[in-house]
Design a protein around this motif. Structure first.
Motif, PDB file in Angstrom:
ATOM      1  N   ASP A 109       0.865  -1.310   0.392  1.00  0.00           N
ATOM      2  CA  ASP A 109       0.376   0.253  -0.085  1.00  0.00           C
ATOM      3  C   ASP A 109       1.017   1.318  -0.369  1.00  0.00           C
ATOM      4  O   ASP A 109       2.060   1.084   0.709  1.00  0.00           O
ATOM      5  CB  ASP A 109      -0.934  -0.205   1.063  1.00  0.00           C
ATOM      6  CG  ASP A 109      -1.833  -1.528   1.176  1.00  0.00           C
ATOM      7  OD1 ASP A 109      -2.349  -1.276  -0.040  1.00  0.00           O
ATOM      8  OD2 ASP A 109      -2.276  -1.828   2.767  1.00  0.00           O
ATOM      9  N   ILE A 110       0.726   1.989  -1.094  1.00  0.00           N
ATOM     10  CA  ILE A 110       1.360   3.517  -0.751  1.00  0.00           C
ATOM     11  C   ILE A 110       0.562   4.404  -0.683  1.00  0.00           C
ATOM     12  O   ILE A 110      -0.340   4.642  -1.413  1.00  0.00           O
ATOM     13  CB  ILE A 110       2.269   3.184  -1.752  1.00  0.00           C
ATOM     14  CG1 ILE A 110       3.518   2.772  -2.229  1.00  0.00           C
ATOM     15  CG2 ILE A 110       3.269   4.575  -2.792  1.00  0.00           C
ATOM     16  CD1 ILE A 110       3.896   2.316  -4.311  1.00  0.00           C
ATOM     17  N   GLU A 111       0.919   5.272  -0.521  1.00  0.00           N
ATOM     18  CA  GLU A 111      -0.145   6.876   0.165  1.00  0.00           C
ATOM     19  C   GLU A 111       0.881   7.573  -0.287  1.00  0.00           C
ATOM     20  O   GLU A 111       2.135   8.228   0.260  1.00  0.00           O
ATOM     21  CB  GLU A 111      -0.783   6.318   1.458  1.00  0.00           C
ATOM     22  CG  GLU A 111      -1.429   8.141   1.674  1.00  0.00           C
ATOM     23  CD  GLU A 111      -1.704   7.935   3.036  1.00  0.00           C
ATOM     24  OE1 GLU A 111      -2.193   9.472   3.137  1.00  0.00           O
ATOM     25  OE2 GLU A 111      -2.140   6.953   4.107  1.00  0.00           O
ATOM     26  N   LEU A 112      -0.055   8.573  -1.285  1.00  0.00           N
ATOM     27  CA  LEU A 112       1.078   9.611  -1.229  1.00  0.00           C
ATOM     28  C   LEU A 112       0.662  10.784  -1.404  1.00  0.00           C
ATOM     29  O   LEU A 112      -0.358  11.343  -2.366  1.00  0.00           O
ATOM     30  CB  LEU A 112       1.538   8.896  -3.511  1.00  0.00           C
ATOM     31  CG  LEU A 112       2.234  10.636  -3.984  1.00  0.00           C
ATOM     32  CD1 LEU A 112       3.690  10.484  -4.124  1.00  0.00           C
ATOM     33  CD2 LEU A 112       2.163   9.637  -5.544  1.00  0.00           C
ATOM     34  N   ILE A 121       6.028   5.175 -10.124  1.00  0.00           N
ATOM     35  CA  ILE A 121       6.437   3.947  -9.288  1.00  0.00           C
ATOM     36  C   ILE A 121       6.099   3.461 -10.879  1.00  0.00           C
ATOM     37  O   ILE A 121       5.418   3.040 -11.471  1.00  0.00           O
ATOM     38  CB  ILE A 121       4.844   3.985  -9.076  1.00  0.00           C
ATOM     39  CG1 ILE A 121       5.133   5.283  -7.957  1.00  0.00           C
ATOM     40  CG2 ILE A 121       5.336   2.628  -7.939  1.00  0.00           C
ATOM     41  CD1 ILE A 121       3.340   4.479  -6.829  1.00  0.00           C
ATOM     42  N   ALA A 131      -5.004   2.267  -8.412  1.00  0.00           N
ATOM     43  CA  ALA A 131      -4.306   4.062  -8.116  1.00  0.00           C
ATOM     44  C   ALA A 131      -5.619   4.789  -8.070  1.00  0.00           C
ATOM     45  O   ALA A 131      -5.737   5.629  -8.079  1.00  0.00           O
ATOM     46  CB  ALA A 131      -3.914   4.341  -9.238  1.00  0.00           C
ATOM     47  N   VAL A 134      -6.488   7.582  -5.919  1.00  0.00           N
ATOM     48  CA  VAL A 134      -5.736   9.183  -5.800  1.00  0.00           C
ATOM     49  C   VAL A 134      -6.386   9.742  -5.865  1.00  0.00           C
ATOM     50  O   VAL A 134      -7.239   9.852  -7.625  1.00  0.00           O
ATOM     51  CB  VAL A 134      -3.815   8.370  -6.420  1.00  0.00           C
ATOM     52  CG1 VAL A 134      -3.592  10.065  -6.928  1.00  0.00           C
ATOM     53  CG2 VAL A 134      -3.368   7.765  -6.939  1.00  0.00           C
ATOM     54  N   CYS A 143      -1.354   5.751 -15.169  1.00  0.00           N
ATOM     55  CA  CYS A 143      -1.644   4.402 -14.612  1.00  0.00           C
ATOM     56  C   CYS A 143      -1.311   3.462 -16.206  1.00  0.00           C
ATOM     57  O   CYS A 143      -2.364   2.919 -16.372  1.00  0.00           O
ATOM     58  CB  CYS A 143      -2.268   3.488 -13.973  1.00  0.00           C
ATOM     59  SG  CYS A 143      -1.663   2.242 -12.936  1.00  0.00           S
ATOM     60  N   VAL A 158      -2.159   2.640  -4.205  1.00  0.00           N
ATOM     61  CA  VAL A 158      -1.583   3.948  -4.343  1.00  0.00           C
ATOM     62  C   VAL A 158      -2.851   4.304  -4.012  1.00  0.00           C
ATOM     63  O   VAL A 158      -4.399   4.348  -4.928  1.00  0.00           O
ATOM     64  CB  VAL A 158      -1.401   4.591  -5.943  1.00  0.00           C
ATOM     65  CG1 VAL A 158      -0.546   5.452  -6.129  1.00  0.00           C
ATOM     66  CG2 VAL A 158      -0.474   2.969  -6.183  1.00  0.00           C
ATOM     67  N   ILE A 169       2.217   5.498 -13.402  1.00  0.00           N
ATOM     68  CA  ILE A 169       2.539   4.188 -12.909  1.00  0.00           C
ATOM     69  C   ILE A 169       2.911   3.315 -14.044  1.00  0.00           C
ATOM     70  O   ILE A 169       1.602   3.582 -14.985  1.00  0.00           O
ATOM     71  CB  ILE A 169       1.519   3.562 -11.961  1.00  0.00           C
ATOM     72  CG1 ILE A 169       1.477   4.631 -10.995  1.00  0.00           C
ATOM     73  CG2 ILE A 169       1.741   1.778 -11.874  1.00  0.00           C
ATOM     74  CD1 ILE A 169      -0.320   4.514 -10.256  1.00  0.00           C
TER      75      ILE A 169
END
Length: 174
Positions: A109-112, A121, A131, A134, A143, A158, A169
């Protein structure tokens, strides 16, 4: 919510199974104990029963936080990817290359949070990415990785906010 009676969700069960499998991969459990714990995790009806399966195992679910105001954030090559990443960059450039990284989890899990600037990414071949979480106000999200989760392959989730930033991405080219 009372853990002794609260029902187990699929996500709860998946996290417990992941912890047991990771403990086995780390050499903390032998084959017999792995099988016993997996059976208990898959048969657990309450959160309390599930907690007892993993209570003595290390939980690798901590959040790693990376922050930058004007500089860049870059991770590439042979690096350990945590289960959860929280990234904040006000003006800089962010580049996360997961293609040759050590990833011990079926999902990352990526929180940007990117005010201005650009983030890239790169995921390994075969990985899927969601994604949809986002929020891009004046920013943009591109993406190019598959969105449909594939059994046995890495899945990257994301989320975050890009008021004016840009996120790309893509799968690895190698």
């Amino acid at each position: 919510m009372n853990p002794a009676t609260a029902r187990v969700s699929d996500g709860d069960r998946d996290r417990a199974v992941e912890l047991v499998q990771q403990a086995y991969a780390d050499g903390r459990l032998d084959q017999e104990e792995l099988e016993r714990r997996l059976e208990r995790a898959l048969g657990a009806g309450s959160l309390r029963e599930l907690e007892l399966v993993v209570a003595d195992l290390p939980h690798h679910d901590e959040v790693v936080r990376l922050q930058s105001v004007g500089g860049g954030l870059k991770r590439s090559g042979d690096w350990n990817v945590p289960r959860r990443l929280h990234i904040e960059s006000a003006y800089g450039r962010v580049r996360l290359d997961l293609s040759r990284a050590v990833i011990r989890h079926p999902q990352v899990d990526i929180e940007l949070h990117l005010a201005y600037g650009q983030a890239t990414i790169i995921v390994p071949a075969g990985a899927s990415v969601d994604a949809d979480g986002v929020r891009a106000e004046w920013g943009r999200v591109i993406c190019k990785a598959p969105g449909r989760r594939r059994p046995g392959e890495l899945h990257v989730q994301v989320t975050g906010a890009l008021p004016y930033g840009r996120l790309v991405i893509r799968p690895s080219r190698s």
